[in-house]
Design an enzyme around this catalytic site. Structure first.
Site, PDB file in Angstrom:
ATOM      1  N   ARG A  76      55.577  42.164 143.804  1.00  0.00           N
ATOM      2  CA  ARG A  76      55.084  40.973 144.484  1.00  0.00           C
ATOM      3  C   ARG A  76      54.817  39.919 143.401  1.00  0.00           C
ATOM      4  NH1 ARG A  76      49.291  39.636 147.507  1.00  0.00           N
ATOM      5  NH2 ARG A  76      50.019  37.670 148.408  1.00  0.00           N
ATOM      6  N   HIS A  77      55.043  38.660 143.743  1.00  0.00           N
ATOM      7  CA  HIS A  77      54.767  37.572 142.802  1.00  0.00           C
ATOM      8  C   HIS A  77      53.313  37.624 142.321  1.00  0.00           C
ATOM      9  CE1 HIS A  77      52.463  35.595 145.975  1.00  0.00           C
ATOM     10  NE2 HIS A  77      53.484  35.843 146.783  1.00  0.00           N
ATOM     11  N   GLY A  78      53.021  36.902 141.253  1.00  0.00           N
ATOM     12  CA  GLY A  78      51.669  36.847 140.708  1.00  0.00           C
ATOM     13  C   GLY A  78      50.754  35.939 141.521  1.00  0.00           C
ATOM     14  N   ALA A 384      50.743  40.548 142.348  1.00  0.00           N
ATOM     15  CA  ALA A 384      51.449  41.302 141.287  1.00  0.00           C
ATOM     16  C   ALA A 384      51.607  42.784 141.614  1.00  0.00           C
ATOM     17  CB  ALA A 384      50.757  41.131 139.931  1.00  0.00           C
TER      18      ALA A 384
END
Length: 460
Positions: A76-78, A384
């Site tokens: 997952r994105h930050g 994240a």
């Protein structure tokens, strides 16, 4: 608008009381921020040292004669900024505080929040925050420290992402964290866009029509918003803000709680908005968030997870290829595959595999019975979040079936396989366990709308 100075208008006694309230609020709320949780909530040791690999876990131990062949990570994105919609709602709530004309003195929290500088702008709209870049750079360095042979210089990194800017920037930050010696350069332009795998839900017509765009599918979420637990929180927040209860609703209360979470994740500060909530309030608001995740991305409807079989099968196709190359004594063509998506990418995939499933579905009327539920989105998909498959080749084994083994890590912790309750599995056993999904889950067929167009929840 830059934060600061506005708070100086507060009377000193009110300011002191507000600071005391904030100190109390900071203790205990952060465990309940759901999908807006910091990664440090699942790995507390990182708050002290962001490059620490943490305490040794028994699940890490492998036979001495096993060497990693391939690592496949779905991230997952930050940490990100709020979306434009969330910022608009926060602006509406803050404006109501500034317009408040009620009689008599108000609690310190109300005065403090009226003076709070509204610094969020709609242009931030879900973009990656500086902390989000650090999340990804540090994750890359920790994974490289755990698997040095796979991340060695001149090894090829295949890096892909959703088309969303926060994911592209997260991918570029991950690459930068590995330094100059591996794979392509570190600019986001060099990250491959693959929405078919990272945003499979957008391409699944049945999910879009019957869940995403169907208000009736979220009936449990709506019912909880109107239920006694949320009503109690709403009345309490209205009183603290010196606002008539009719001027608030569950969405505005939730945006106040989310602002508390954003300020901690983005700026590492305890926001004045946190002073509105106790730990019990936080548990209620976490459940509201989890209900939405459950019914929209988790076990609520089969199509939520079945739509992810395209990603699940792609993972195993690359693992298969690595096994075939190893058996033929060829170099592994893709030793490192890292893909950056969303909570909405990981949650359905984990549900497809059967993880974090409770005996009883999450519903509006069983909040108390779900106090110890497995399905807690903040523990599963914080910022994240990462799901990692590691394929090993093992020598000195008793049978050929044991030659190739797999480990799964969720948020850098070994995940026990459902078929064995062990943290290591033969690749053959893992494929046998998921054979039905691998052979019979066809994305095109799963995602076709029923011939009679309907939005009935019964279709799900």
């Amino acid at each position: 608008m830059a934060p600061g100075r506005a708070g100086a208008a507060l009377p000193s006694a009110a300011l002191l009381l507000l600071l005391l309230l904030l100190a109390a609020a900071n203790a205990g709320l952060s465990a309940y921020f759901g999908t807006k949780s910091r990664y440090e909530e699942v790995n507390p040791h990182l708050a002290r040292d962001p490059l620490s690999l943490g305490p040794a876990a028994a699940g890490w131990r492998l036979p001495a004669a096993c060497a990693p062949l391939q690592l496949r990570a779905v991230l997952r994105h930050g940490t990100r900024y709020p979306t434009a919609g969330q910022i608009r709602r926060l602006g509406q709530l803050h404006a109501r505080l500034l317009r408040r004309t009620g009689p008599g003195p108000c609690p310190a929290a109300a005065a403090g929040l009226a003076a709070w500088p509204m610094w969020y702008e709609e242009s931030l709209d879900g973009r990656l925050a500086p902390q989000g870049r650090r999340d990804m750079e540090h994750l890359a360095r920790r994974l490289a420290a755990r698997f040095p042979a796979l991340f060695a210089a001149r090894r090829r990194l295949r890096l892909a992402s959703s088309s969303k800017h926060r994911c592209l920037q997260s991918g570029a930050a991950f690459r930068r964290g590995l330094g100059p010696g591996l794979g392509p350069g570190g600019d986001e332009e060099e990250v491959e866009v693959n929405d078919a795998l990272m945003r499979f839900f957008d391409h699944c017509a049945k999910f879009v029509a019957l869940v995403e765009e169907n208000e009736a599918a979220m009936c449990q979420v709506h019912a909880f918003k109107e239920g006694p637990e949320m009503r109690k929180v709403l009345e309490k927040v209205a009183s603290a803000l010196c606002l008539p209860v009719e001027e608030l609703n569950a969405d505005l209360v939730q945006v106040a709680f989310l602002t508390c979470s954003y300020e901690l994740a983005i700026k590492n500060v305890t926001s004045p908005w946190c002073s509105l909530f106790t730990e019990e309030d936080a548990k209620v608001l976490e459940y509201l968030n989890d209900l939405k995740q459950y019914w929209k991305r988790g076990y609520g409807y089969d199509i939520n997870s079945r739509s992810s079989c395209i990603l699940f099968q792609d993972i195993f196709q690359h693992l298969d290829k690595a096994v075939e190359e190893s058996k033929s004594s060829k170099p592994i063509s893709s030793p490192l595959i890292v893909q950056v998506g969303h909570a909405e990418t990981l949650q359905p995939l984990l549900a497809l595999m059967g993880f974090f499933k409770d005996k009883e579905p999450l519903k509006a009327n069983n909040y108390l019975r779900q106090a110890h539920r497995k399905f807690r989105s903040g523990r599963i998909v914080p910022y994240a979040a990462n799901l990692v498959f590691v394929l090993y080749h093992c020598d000195q084994v008793k049978t050929s079936r044991e030659e190739y083994q797999v480990q799964m890590l969720l948020n850098e912790k070994p995940l026990s396989f459902l078929h064995s309750n062990e943290t290591i599995s033969t690749y053959a056993d893992l494929k046998d366990y998921y054979r039905d999904i691998l052979e019979n889950c066809h994305f095109k067929e799963e995602c076709e709308l029923p011939k009679i167009n309907t939005t009935a929840v019964d279709e799900l």
